[in-house]
Scaffold this motif. Structure first.
Motif, PDB file in Angstrom:
ATOM      1  N   LEU A  43       0.817  -1.211   0.000  1.00  0.00           N
ATOM      2  CA  LEU A  43       0.000   0.000   0.000  1.00  0.00           C
ATOM      3  C   LEU A  43       0.850   1.260   0.000  1.00  0.00           C
ATOM      4  O   LEU A  43       0.467   2.270  -0.591  1.00  0.00           O
ATOM      5  CB  LEU A  43      -0.981  -0.013   1.172  1.00  0.00           C
ATOM      6  CG  LEU A  43      -2.004  -1.155   1.154  1.00  0.00           C
ATOM      7  CD1 LEU A  43      -3.039  -0.965   2.255  1.00  0.00           C
ATOM      8  CD2 LEU A  43      -2.667  -1.329  -0.201  1.00  0.00           C
ATOM      9  N   HIS A  44       2.027   1.202   0.621  1.00  0.00           N
ATOM     10  CA  HIS A  44       2.910   2.368   0.606  1.00  0.00           C
ATOM     11  C   HIS A  44       3.425   2.638  -0.805  1.00  0.00           C
ATOM     12  O   HIS A  44       3.438   3.796  -1.257  1.00  0.00           O
ATOM     13  CB  HIS A  44       4.084   2.169   1.556  1.00  0.00           C
ATOM     14  CG  HIS A  44       3.682   2.118   2.990  1.00  0.00           C
ATOM     15  ND1 HIS A  44       4.613   2.002   4.011  1.00  0.00           N
ATOM     16  CD2 HIS A  44       2.477   2.147   3.599  1.00  0.00           C
ATOM     17  CE1 HIS A  44       3.985   1.972   5.177  1.00  0.00           C
ATOM     18  NE2 HIS A  44       2.682   2.064   4.945  1.00  0.00           N
ATOM     19  N   LEU A  46       1.983   1.754  -3.554  1.00  0.00           N
ATOM     20  CA  LEU A  46       0.833   2.199  -4.340  1.00  0.00           C
ATOM     21  C   LEU A  46       0.496   3.667  -4.055  1.00  0.00           C
ATOM     22  O   LEU A  46       0.202   4.430  -4.976  1.00  0.00           O
ATOM     23  CB  LEU A  46      -0.374   1.296  -4.072  1.00  0.00           C
ATOM     24  CG  LEU A  46      -1.647   1.627  -4.842  1.00  0.00           C
ATOM     25  CD1 LEU A  46      -1.403   1.701  -6.350  1.00  0.00           C
ATOM     26  CD2 LEU A  46      -2.726   0.613  -4.507  1.00  0.00           C
ATOM     27  N   CYS A  47       0.551   4.066  -2.798  1.00  0.00           N
ATOM     28  CA  CYS A  47       0.345   5.486  -2.471  1.00  0.00           C
ATOM     29  C   CYS A  47       1.342   6.355  -3.229  1.00  0.00           C
ATOM     30  O   CYS A  47       0.968   7.380  -3.813  1.00  0.00           O
ATOM     31  CB  CYS A  47       0.488   5.721  -0.966  1.00  0.00           C
ATOM     32  SG  CYS A  47      -0.896   5.184   0.043  1.00  0.00           S
ATOM     33  N   ILE A  59       4.761   9.670  -0.168  1.00  0.00           N
ATOM     34  CA  ILE A  59       4.033   9.285   1.039  1.00  0.00           C
ATOM     35  C   ILE A  59       4.638   9.920   2.296  1.00  0.00           C
ATOM     36  O   ILE A  59       3.912  10.296   3.214  1.00  0.00           O
ATOM     37  CB  ILE A  59       3.948   7.745   1.147  1.00  0.00           C
ATOM     38  CG1 ILE A  59       2.941   7.327   2.222  1.00  0.00           C
ATOM     39  CG2 ILE A  59       5.296   7.114   1.342  1.00  0.00           C
ATOM     40  CD1 ILE A  59       2.648   5.827   2.241  1.00  0.00           C
ATOM     41  N   SER A  75      -2.489   1.037   6.940  1.00  0.00           N
ATOM     42  CA  SER A  75      -2.150   1.678   5.670  1.00  0.00           C
ATOM     43  C   SER A  75      -3.330   1.767   4.709  1.00  0.00           C
ATOM     44  O   SER A  75      -3.287   2.545   3.755  1.00  0.00           O
ATOM     45  CB  SER A  75      -0.976   0.951   5.010  1.00  0.00           C
ATOM     46  OG  SER A  75       0.196   1.160   5.780  1.00  0.00           O
ATOM     47  N   LYS A  76      -4.401   1.023   4.949  1.00  0.00           N
ATOM     48  CA  LYS A  76      -5.617   1.195   4.144  1.00  0.00           C
ATOM     49  C   LYS A  76      -6.154   2.614   4.335  1.00  0.00           C
ATOM     50  O   LYS A  76      -6.701   3.199   3.404  1.00  0.00           O
ATOM     51  CB  LYS A  76      -6.672   0.147   4.515  1.00  0.00           C
ATOM     52  CG  LYS A  76      -6.289  -1.273   4.118  1.00  0.00           C
ATOM     53  CD  LYS A  76      -7.429  -2.256   4.275  1.00  0.00           C
ATOM     54  CE  LYS A  76      -7.911  -2.443   5.686  1.00  0.00           C
ATOM     55  NZ  LYS A  76      -7.087  -3.279   6.540  1.00  0.00           N
ATOM     56  N   LEU A  79      -4.016   4.887   2.120  1.00  0.00           N
ATOM     57  CA  LEU A  79      -4.444   4.773   0.729  1.00  0.00           C
ATOM     58  C   LEU A  79      -5.780   5.477   0.519  1.00  0.00           C
ATOM     59  O   LEU A  79      -5.983   6.139  -0.503  1.00  0.00           O
ATOM     60  CB  LEU A  79      -4.527   3.302   0.309  1.00  0.00           C
ATOM     61  CG  LEU A  79      -4.918   3.056  -1.154  1.00  0.00           C
ATOM     62  CD1 LEU A  79      -3.951   3.730  -2.120  1.00  0.00           C
ATOM     63  CD2 LEU A  79      -4.989   1.557  -1.424  1.00  0.00           C
ATOM     64  N   ILE A 118      -7.668  -3.647  -2.514  1.00  0.00           N
ATOM     65  CA  ILE A 118      -7.198  -2.430  -3.188  1.00  0.00           C
ATOM     66  C   ILE A 118      -8.270  -1.891  -4.123  1.00  0.00           C
ATOM     67  O   ILE A 118      -8.546  -0.688  -4.142  1.00  0.00           O
ATOM     68  CB  ILE A 118      -5.877  -2.715  -3.934  1.00  0.00           C
ATOM     69  CG1 ILE A 118      -4.755  -2.963  -2.905  1.00  0.00           C
ATOM     70  CG2 ILE A 118      -5.519  -1.578  -4.881  1.00  0.00           C
ATOM     71  CD1 ILE A 118      -3.489  -3.554  -3.481  1.00  0.00           C
ATOM     72  N   LEU A 122     -10.062   1.834  -4.021  1.00  0.00           N
ATOM     73  CA  LEU A 122      -9.927   2.741  -5.164  1.00  0.00           C
ATOM     74  C   LEU A 122     -11.209   2.853  -5.989  1.00  0.00           C
ATOM     75  O   LEU A 122     -11.248   3.611  -6.965  1.00  0.00           O
ATOM     76  CB  LEU A 122      -8.766   2.295  -6.059  1.00  0.00           C
ATOM     77  CG  LEU A 122      -7.380   2.272  -5.413  1.00  0.00           C
ATOM     78  CD1 LEU A 122      -6.338   1.827  -6.421  1.00  0.00           C
ATOM     79  CD2 LEU A 122      -7.027   3.624  -4.807  1.00  0.00           C
TER      80      LEU A 122
END
Length: 158
Positions: A43-44, A46-47, A59, A75-76, A79, A118, A122
């Motif tokens: 997730l990091h 992806l951020c 981030i 971390s959700k 995001l 994810i 999103l």
């Protein structure tokens, strides 16, 4: 129509006494990853990819590890905050492509669940989230089973 692509990367070392979170799910494993938050490298990364596509830094600028507010944070939530910025800037997510580099654990049985989490955050279909899991063939810190790294790419349109 404006089309943008961003790339993200993150890595964390293994640590005893922590749970392993990857792609927004808990993966059963004897070690977790060391970090200020839950250390979810997927997730990091992806951020960072989403922020990069928008030209909005990284981030660490948005969620500094010196801020106690983010200590142990899921971390959700990070995001989710980044996705709110995506919407505020009037972008939509076309697709994301993620490469998790881990000598262990074997992630084959977890990729679809990560993609579903994810995609839900999103607001996109699962077929727009691709996750690959690779080993490092015994090379480097990942190959030596010291931690996990992740690369992510995100495509946005405005």
């Amino acid at each position: 129509m404006d089309f943008r692509v961003g790339v993200g990367y993150d890595s964390h070392r293994f640590s005893e006494g922590r749970k392993l979170f990857l792609g927004g799910i808990e993966v059963p494993f004897p070690y977790g990853l060391l970090g200020h938050s839950d250390a979810d490298v997927v997730l990091h990364a992806l951020c960072d990819a989403l922020l990069g596509a928008m030209g909005k830094g990284d981030i660490g600028e948005h969620f500094p590890d010196t801020d106690p507010v983010y200590k142990g944070i899921d971390s959700k939530k990070l995001l989710g905050h980044v996705f709110a910025l995506v919407k505020k800037e009037r972008f939509t997510v076309c697709n994301v492509d993620i490469v998790i580099v881990a000598q262990e654990p074997n992630l084959k049985n977890f990729k679809k669940l990560m993609a579903a989490v994810i995609a839900d955050i999103l607001g996109i279909d699962c077929d727009r989230v691709n996750i690959k899991a690779k080993t490092n063939e015994g090379m480097g810190f990942v190959g030596n089973k010291e931690g996990i790294a992740c690369y992510a790419t995100a495509a946005l349109r405005q």
